[in-house]
Scaffold this motif. Sequence first.
Motif: not given
Length: 162
Positions: A20, A58-59, A76, A78-80, A82, A94-95, A97, A157
């Motif tokens: 993350v 994840a957060y 944390v 928004e997820l932007q 991957v 990899e995530l 944020f 995105k």
Amino acid sequence: MDIAREEVKRLYGNRLRLRVCGLCLIDGKLLMVRHRGIGPTDTFWCPPGGGPQFGETAYEALIREFHEETGLDIEVGELQFVNEFMQDPLHAMELFFDVRIIGGQLRQGFDPEMAADHQIITEVRLLTFDEIKRYPESEVHRMFQQCRSMEDVFHLKGYLKQ
């Protein structure tokens, strides 16, 4: 092979990891962490982050990792996007944020999995987009290859294709 590369391979190599990562923009600059032991030149800049532990969301992992690496406390967002990081012997999903600083003090952090004399974090710094792009492509996270401005970083995105 130097000690840093050996430690990276021992701890993270030859297996799939989840990471993350936090995108933190301050005064038009992106917070970045410089690592040794990764890449052909022993310099690799990327946003702060790391791997969740079993039972950790994840957060929660991103909040912990961000504090360990930078000394900063975050919220944390928004997820932007991957990214699939593949650079032998490393392979990570990899995530990324958005994050916002809510406390702490910026400092060079550490990786608790590594001994004090084998740390791979060598610098933590706010970098402009132009400063990031001055490094050879092999020394910065590959997401920057898809961007022509800092604004582009925050418009990535979905799944970033290799």
